[in-house]
Scaffold this motif. Sequence first.
Motif, PDB file in Angstrom:
ATOM      1  N   HIS A 139      10.778 -23.707  29.244  1.00  0.00           N
ATOM      2  CA  HIS A 139      11.881 -24.516  29.786  1.00  0.00           C
ATOM      3  C   HIS A 139      13.209 -24.051  29.193  1.00  0.00           C
ATOM      4  CE1 HIS A 139       9.660 -27.405  32.135  1.00  0.00           C
ATOM      5  NE2 HIS A 139       8.885 -27.734  31.110  1.00  0.00           N
ATOM      6  N   ARG A 140      13.234 -23.842  27.891  1.00  0.00           N
ATOM      7  CA  ARG A 140      14.473 -23.432  27.226  1.00  0.00           C
ATOM      8  C   ARG A 140      14.927 -22.037  27.642  1.00  0.00           C
ATOM      9  NH1 ARG A 140      13.034 -26.012  21.339  1.00  0.00           N
ATOM     10  NH2 ARG A 140      13.478 -28.154  21.971  1.00  0.00           N
ATOM     11  N   ALA A 141      13.994 -21.202  28.042  1.00  0.00           N
ATOM     12  CA  ALA A 141      14.318 -19.846  28.489  1.00  0.00           C
ATOM     13  C   ALA A 141      14.776 -19.821  29.952  1.00  0.00           C
ATOM     14  CB  ALA A 141      13.113 -18.937  28.305  1.00  0.00           C
ATOM     15  N   GLY A 142      14.754 -20.986  30.599  1.00  0.00           N
ATOM     16  CA  GLY A 142      15.211 -21.055  31.981  1.00  0.00           C
ATOM     17  C   GLY A 142      14.171 -20.656  33.002  1.00  0.00           C
ATOM     18  N   LEU A 143      12.902 -20.700  32.642  1.00  0.00           N
ATOM     19  CA  LEU A 143      11.838 -20.282  33.559  1.00  0.00           C
ATOM     20  C   LEU A 143      11.442 -21.363  34.562  1.00  0.00           C
ATOM     21  CD1 LEU A 143       9.604 -18.268  31.066  1.00  0.00           C
ATOM     22  CD2 LEU A 143      11.414 -17.443  32.586  1.00  0.00           C
ATOM     23  N   SER A 144      11.996 -22.540  34.413  1.00  0.00           N
ATOM     24  CA  SER A 144      11.787 -23.624  35.376  1.00  0.00           C
ATOM     25  C   SER A 144      13.131 -23.900  36.051  1.00  0.00           C
ATOM     26  CB  SER A 144      11.294 -24.885  34.648  1.00  0.00           C
ATOM     27  OG  SER A 144      11.356 -26.004  35.503  1.00  0.00           O
ATOM     28  N   ALA A 145      13.168 -23.841  37.356  1.00  0.00           N
ATOM     29  CA  ALA A 145      14.428 -23.979  38.089  1.00  0.00           C
ATOM     30  C   ALA A 145      15.104 -25.322  37.815  1.00  0.00           C
ATOM     31  CB  ALA A 145      14.189 -23.811  39.585  1.00  0.00           C
ATOM     32  N   HIS A 146      14.338 -26.405  37.816  1.00  0.00           N
ATOM     33  CA  HIS A 146      14.921 -27.732  37.611  1.00  0.00           C
ATOM     34  C   HIS A 146      15.525 -27.871  36.216  1.00  0.00           C
ATOM     35  CE1 HIS A 146      15.489 -32.063  38.022  1.00  0.00           C
ATOM     36  NE2 HIS A 146      14.916 -32.200  36.846  1.00  0.00           N
ATOM     37  N   THR A 147      14.770 -27.480  35.195  1.00  0.00           N
ATOM     38  CA  THR A 147      15.288 -27.628  33.833  1.00  0.00           C
ATOM     39  C   THR A 147      16.446 -26.671  33.571  1.00  0.00           C
ATOM     40  OG1 THR A 147      13.514 -26.212  32.975  1.00  0.00           O
ATOM     41  CG2 THR A 147      13.166 -28.585  32.855  1.00  0.00           C
ATOM     42  N   ALA A 148      16.439 -25.516  34.196  1.00  0.00           N
ATOM     43  CA  ALA A 148      17.560 -24.582  34.048  1.00  0.00           C
ATOM     44  C   ALA A 148      18.806 -25.137  34.730  1.00  0.00           C
ATOM     45  CB  ALA A 148      17.194 -23.226  34.626  1.00  0.00           C
ATOM     46  N   LYS A 149      18.648 -25.666  35.924  1.00  0.00           N
ATOM     47  CA  LYS A 149      19.780 -26.193  36.689  1.00  0.00           C
ATOM     48  C   LYS A 149      20.490 -27.323  35.951  1.00  0.00           C
ATOM     49  CE  LYS A 149      20.930 -28.310  41.129  1.00  0.00           C
ATOM     50  NZ  LYS A 149      20.407 -28.715  42.439  1.00  0.00           N
ATOM     51  N   ALA A 197      19.703 -36.055  32.192  1.00  0.00           N
ATOM     52  CA  ALA A 197      18.690 -35.632  33.161  1.00  0.00           C
ATOM     53  C   ALA A 197      17.333 -35.525  32.468  1.00  0.00           C
ATOM     54  CB  ALA A 197      19.083 -34.290  33.761  1.00  0.00           C
ATOM     55  N   LEU A 198      16.274 -35.914  33.178  1.00  0.00           N
ATOM     56  CA  LEU A 198      14.926 -35.935  32.615  1.00  0.00           C
ATOM     57  C   LEU A 198      13.990 -35.032  33.408  1.00  0.00           C
ATOM     58  CD1 LEU A 198      14.485 -39.792  32.124  1.00  0.00           C
ATOM     59  CD2 LEU A 198      15.191 -38.111  30.407  1.00  0.00           C
ATOM     60  N   TYR A 199      12.960 -34.548  32.713  1.00  0.00           N
ATOM     61  CA  TYR A 199      11.884 -33.777  33.349  1.00  0.00           C
ATOM     62  C   TYR A 199      10.574 -34.234  32.728  1.00  0.00           C
ATOM     63  CZ  TYR A 199       8.806 -30.020  34.757  1.00  0.00           C
ATOM     64  OH  TYR A 199       7.760 -29.304  35.283  1.00  0.00           O
ATOM     65  N   THR A 200       9.604 -34.572  33.545  1.00  0.00           N
ATOM     66  CA  THR A 200       8.271 -34.970  33.083  1.00  0.00           C
ATOM     67  C   THR A 200       7.274 -33.900  33.494  1.00  0.00           C
ATOM     68  OG1 THR A 200       8.842 -37.300  33.395  1.00  0.00           O
ATOM     69  CG2 THR A 200       6.501 -36.766  33.214  1.00  0.00           C
ATOM     70  N   GLY A 201       6.403 -33.518  32.560  1.00  0.00           N
ATOM     71  CA  GLY A 201       5.399 -32.505  32.859  1.00  0.00           C
ATOM     72  C   GLY A 201       4.157 -32.677  32.013  1.00  0.00           C
ATOM     73  N   ARG A 202       3.225 -31.749  32.187  1.00  0.00           N
ATOM     74  CA  ARG A 202       2.008 -31.749  31.362  1.00  0.00           C
ATOM     75  C   ARG A 202       1.564 -30.314  31.156  1.00  0.00           C
ATOM     76  NH1 ARG A 202      -2.434 -30.798  34.571  1.00  0.00           N
ATOM     77  NH2 ARG A 202      -1.912 -31.124  36.729  1.00  0.00           N
ATOM     78  N   THR A 203       0.877 -30.096  30.049  1.00  0.00           N
ATOM     79  CA  THR A 203       0.448 -28.743  29.694  1.00  0.00           C
ATOM     80  C   THR A 203      -0.608 -28.817  28.614  1.00  0.00           C
ATOM     81  OG1 THR A 203       1.233 -26.572  28.959  1.00  0.00           O
ATOM     82  CG2 THR A 203       2.247 -28.489  27.931  1.00  0.00           C
ATOM     83  N   ARG A 204      -1.309 -27.709  28.402  1.00  0.00           N
ATOM     84  CA  ARG A 204      -2.226 -27.595  27.267  1.00  0.00           C
ATOM     85  C   ARG A 204      -1.530 -26.959  26.072  1.00  0.00           C
ATOM     86  NH1 ARG A 204      -7.870 -25.408  29.559  1.00  0.00           N
ATOM     87  NH2 ARG A 204      -7.044 -23.598  28.509  1.00  0.00           N
ATOM     88  N   ASP A 205      -0.473 -26.200  26.310  1.00  0.00           N
ATOM     89  CA  ASP A 205       0.239 -25.513  25.234  1.00  0.00           C
ATOM     90  C   ASP A 205       1.694 -25.973  25.243  1.00  0.00           C
ATOM     91  OD1 ASP A 205       1.387 -23.816  23.404  1.00  0.00           O
ATOM     92  OD2 ASP A 205       0.507 -21.995  24.238  1.00  0.00           O
ATOM     93  N   LEU A 206       1.959 -27.058  24.530  1.00  0.00           N
ATOM     94  CA  LEU A 206       3.277 -27.679  24.581  1.00  0.00           C
ATOM     95  C   LEU A 206       4.362 -26.795  23.985  1.00  0.00           C
ATOM     96  CD1 LEU A 206       4.923 -30.107  25.441  1.00  0.00           C
ATOM     97  CD2 LEU A 206       4.257 -31.250  23.311  1.00  0.00           C
TER      98      LEU A 206
END
Length: 95
Positions: free
Chosen positions: A31-41, A15-24
């Motif tokens: 994401h690793r802490a499960g704060l994004s529903a898609h990446t946690a699922k 499974a893949l997730y594409t995003g963007r940020t200033r603080d990678l």
Amino acid sequence: MTHFVYIMASRPFGALYTGRTRDLRSRVAAHRAGLSAHTAKYNIGRLVWFEPLDDFETSLRRERSIKRWHRAWKIALITSANPDWRDDTSEIPDL
């Protein structure tokens, strides 16, 4: 200020997730802490590709472009830069 477009994966060719940020670093940790529903699922926690860009507009256009790509194109992009699909978190530059 540098912006990043990135792709995370659950495993090689998973499974893949594409995003963007200033603080990678912080975004990967979130994401690793499960704060994004898609990446946690889908258990997405491996940073497999990222690209630094100079400004917000450029990063926004690049992210939207990649999100519209076929899955095979995203896999080719990842594999060309990271053939082993290793976690590239340690490669994030200090800015």
